[in-house]
Design a protein around this motif. Structure first.
Motif, PDB file in Angstrom:
ATOM      1  N   ASP A 125     149.825 -47.528  44.864  1.00  0.00           N
ATOM      2  CA  ASP A 125     150.877 -48.316  44.227  1.00  0.00           C
ATOM      3  C   ASP A 125     151.373 -47.581  42.992  1.00  0.00           C
ATOM      4  O   ASP A 125     150.571 -47.128  42.158  1.00  0.00           O
ATOM      5  CB  ASP A 125     150.361 -49.697  43.836  1.00  0.00           C
ATOM      6  N   ILE A 126     152.693 -47.485  42.875  1.00  0.00           N
ATOM      7  CA  ILE A 126     153.308 -46.723  41.799  1.00  0.00           C
ATOM      8  C   ILE A 126     154.421 -47.547  41.150  1.00  0.00           C
ATOM      9  O   ILE A 126     155.198 -48.201  41.846  1.00  0.00           O
ATOM     10  CB  ILE A 126     153.910 -45.399  42.325  1.00  0.00           C
ATOM     11  N   HIS A 165     160.516 -54.515  31.045  1.00  0.00           N
ATOM     12  CA  HIS A 165     160.302 -55.544  32.071  1.00  0.00           C
ATOM     13  C   HIS A 165     158.853 -56.036  31.982  1.00  0.00           C
ATOM     14  O   HIS A 165     157.915 -55.233  31.955  1.00  0.00           O
ATOM     15  CB  HIS A 165     160.575 -54.971  33.459  1.00  0.00           C
ATOM     16  N   PRO A 166     158.632 -57.365  31.927  1.00  0.00           N
ATOM     17  CA  PRO A 166     157.270 -57.892  31.730  1.00  0.00           C
ATOM     18  C   PRO A 166     156.278 -57.507  32.816  1.00  0.00           C
ATOM     19  O   PRO A 166     155.074 -57.404  32.552  1.00  0.00           O
ATOM     20  CB  PRO A 166     157.478 -59.412  31.682  1.00  0.00           C
ATOM     21  N   GLU A 167     156.758 -57.261  34.047  1.00  0.00           N
ATOM     22  CA  GLU A 167     155.829 -56.912  35.125  1.00  0.00           C
ATOM     23  C   GLU A 167     155.239 -55.515  34.930  1.00  0.00           C
ATOM     24  O   GLU A 167     154.141 -55.235  35.434  1.00  0.00           O
ATOM     25  CB  GLU A 167     156.537 -57.001  36.478  1.00  0.00           C
ATOM     26  N   ILE A 168     155.929 -54.656  34.206  1.00  0.00           N
ATOM     27  CA  ILE A 168     155.377 -53.333  33.922  1.00  0.00           C
ATOM     28  C   ILE A 168     154.164 -53.476  33.012  1.00  0.00           C
ATOM     29  O   ILE A 168     153.073 -52.972  33.314  1.00  0.00           O
ATOM     30  CB  ILE A 168     156.436 -52.421  33.276  1.00  0.00           C
ATOM     31  N   GLU A 169     154.351 -54.182  31.910  1.00  0.00           N
ATOM     32  CA  GLU A 169     153.231 -54.394  30.980  1.00  0.00           C
ATOM     33  C   GLU A 169     152.075 -55.113  31.660  1.00  0.00           C
ATOM     34  O   GLU A 169     150.908 -54.753  31.481  1.00  0.00           O
ATOM     35  CB  GLU A 169     153.698 -55.200  29.768  1.00  0.00           C
ATOM     36  N   LEU A 170     152.386 -56.122  32.467  1.00  0.00           N
ATOM     37  CA  LEU A 170     151.340 -56.886  33.143  1.00  0.00           C
ATOM     38  C   LEU A 170     150.497 -55.994  34.045  1.00  0.00           C
ATOM     39  O   LEU A 170     149.264 -56.046  34.011  1.00  0.00           O
ATOM     40  CB  LEU A 170     151.974 -58.013  33.956  1.00  0.00           C
ATOM     41  N   ASN A 171     151.137 -55.171  34.850  1.00  0.00           N
ATOM     42  CA  ASN A 171     150.399 -54.302  35.767  1.00  0.00           C
ATOM     43  C   ASN A 171     149.558 -53.262  35.029  1.00  0.00           C
ATOM     44  O   ASN A 171     148.422 -52.976  35.428  1.00  0.00           O
ATOM     45  CB  ASN A 171     151.375 -53.612  36.721  1.00  0.00           C
ATOM     46  N   ASN A 227     153.371 -47.826  48.054  1.00  0.00           N
ATOM     47  CA  ASN A 227     154.288 -48.887  47.659  1.00  0.00           C
ATOM     48  C   ASN A 227     154.839 -48.512  46.289  1.00  0.00           C
ATOM     49  O   ASN A 227     154.075 -48.327  45.334  1.00  0.00           O
ATOM     50  CB  ASN A 227     153.575 -50.243  47.575  1.00  0.00           C
ATOM     51  N   LEU A 228     156.154 -48.385  46.200  1.00  0.00           N
ATOM     52  CA  LEU A 228     156.795 -47.963  44.960  1.00  0.00           C
ATOM     53  C   LEU A 228     157.584 -49.129  44.377  1.00  0.00           C
ATOM     54  O   LEU A 228     158.424 -49.726  45.043  1.00  0.00           O
ATOM     55  CB  LEU A 228     157.726 -46.779  45.221  1.00  0.00           C
ATOM     56  N   HIS A 229     157.295 -49.436  43.119  1.00  0.00           N
ATOM     57  CA  HIS A 229     157.954 -50.521  42.404  1.00  0.00           C
ATOM     58  C   HIS A 229     158.868 -49.878  41.356  1.00  0.00           C
ATOM     59  O   HIS A 229     158.390 -49.349  40.354  1.00  0.00           O
ATOM     60  CB  HIS A 229     156.926 -51.427  41.736  1.00  0.00           C
ATOM     61  N   HIS A 235     153.919 -44.533  36.649  1.00  0.00           N
ATOM     62  CA  HIS A 235     152.539 -44.961  36.417  1.00  0.00           C
ATOM     63  C   HIS A 235     151.830 -45.259  37.741  1.00  0.00           C
ATOM     64  O   HIS A 235     152.432 -45.808  38.663  1.00  0.00           O
ATOM     65  CB  HIS A 235     152.501 -46.226  35.565  1.00  0.00           C
ATOM     66  N   HIS A 236     150.558 -44.929  37.795  1.00  0.00           N
ATOM     67  CA  HIS A 236     149.679 -45.304  38.903  1.00  0.00           C
ATOM     68  C   HIS A 236     149.128 -46.682  38.578  1.00  0.00           C
ATOM     69  O   HIS A 236     148.526 -46.895  37.514  1.00  0.00           O
ATOM     70  CB  HIS A 236     148.546 -44.281  39.019  1.00  0.00           C
TER      71      HIS A 236
END
Length: 254
Positions: free
Chosen positions: A51-52, A103-109, A94-96, A34-35
């Motif tokens: 950011d990816i 993972h909650p940070e995926i949904e948040l972003n 920046n690759l995450h 995802h971008h």
């Protein structure tokens, strides 16, 4: 030096090029890509870095694989279970990398990105805040163990406000990073955490967030895998925190 520039219509194309490279190197291990971030929001001024988020099936050999396409491993940053990668050159990325689709940070972003896409007044306010912060010559100064720029820290209040508007309230775990987070940890632990302890690689402090609110803190000894959880949280929150800490500790020894 931090640079914020007007939206570039080529940013989505740059993302697609990198997405293809990542897919090619991960092959069947690739789940989703995802971008995210400001360059993913049409019309929003941003630092010219893509950011990816990438979601892979497993961690095995992921670091040498990503190195073949120019990505350097940078650790978890402040998010447990994440692999952070950076690519610098003609294109900065920046690759995450995550290994759990839930993972909650995926949904948040993703929700934060989509909220700004559909709320132009907030997108405009975010753009203005970025330029306003950069007017302060101290905004470029880096602070803390991870050398986080003051610019990034000062955006936090606006970002948290958007997350509240989104009514995002999932439980999340973060490493102590900012001065505010260390102050919260000290309140939970009821003692001052000395700078030497903050820098101790064998001693970690993790925070349990509910949305943007810190509700608990854990002091962890990496070598012994022992930890203490502070804070008045309910059983579901406690079980969640215990499980994630134990899982994270197991990964540290891999």
């Amino acid at each position: 030096m931090i640079e914020v520039v007007a939206y570039n219509e080529n940013w989505p194309l740059m993302f697609e090029v990198e997405k293809s490279k990542i897919q090619n190197v991960l092959k069947e291990d690739c789940i989703e890509i995802h971008h995210i971030g400001s360059t993913s929001v049409p019309g929003l001024a941003a630092k010219p870095k893509i950011d990816i988020i990438a979601i892979a099936k497993n961690r095995k050999d992921i670091i040498p694989k990503m190195k073949t396409i120019g990505y350097q491993y940078k650790g978890e940053w402040n998010i447990p279970f994440k692999y952070g990668f950076a690519k610098r050159g003609d294109l900065d990325v920046n690759l995450h990398m995550f290994f759990d689709k839930n993972h909650p940070e995926i949904e948040l972003n993703l929700r934060f990105r989509d909220y700004l896409k559909t709320h132009p007044e907030n997108r405009e306010a975010y753009k203005n805040i970025k330029y306003e912060i950069l007017n302060d010559p101290n905004s470029h100064i880096k602070t803390g163990k991870l050398n986080v720029p003051i610019y990034t820290l000062r955006k936090r209040e606006f970002i948290d406000g958007i997350i509240r508007k989104m009514r995002y309230n999932r439980l999340r775990v973060m490493k102590c990073l900012t001065d505010n987070e260390w102050q919260k940890a000290e309140l939970f632990c009821k003692h001052e955490i000395e700078s030497e302890e903050r820098m101790n690689e064998n001693r970690k402090y993790l925070l349990l967030y509910k949305g943007v609110d810190i509700i608990s803190c854990a002091k962890i000894d990496i070598s012994s895998k022992k930890f203490v959880i502070y804070g008045n949280i309910n059983k579901d929150e406690s079980d969640f925190f215990y499980y994630l800490i134990n899982t994270w500790l197991d990964i540290q020894k891999m």
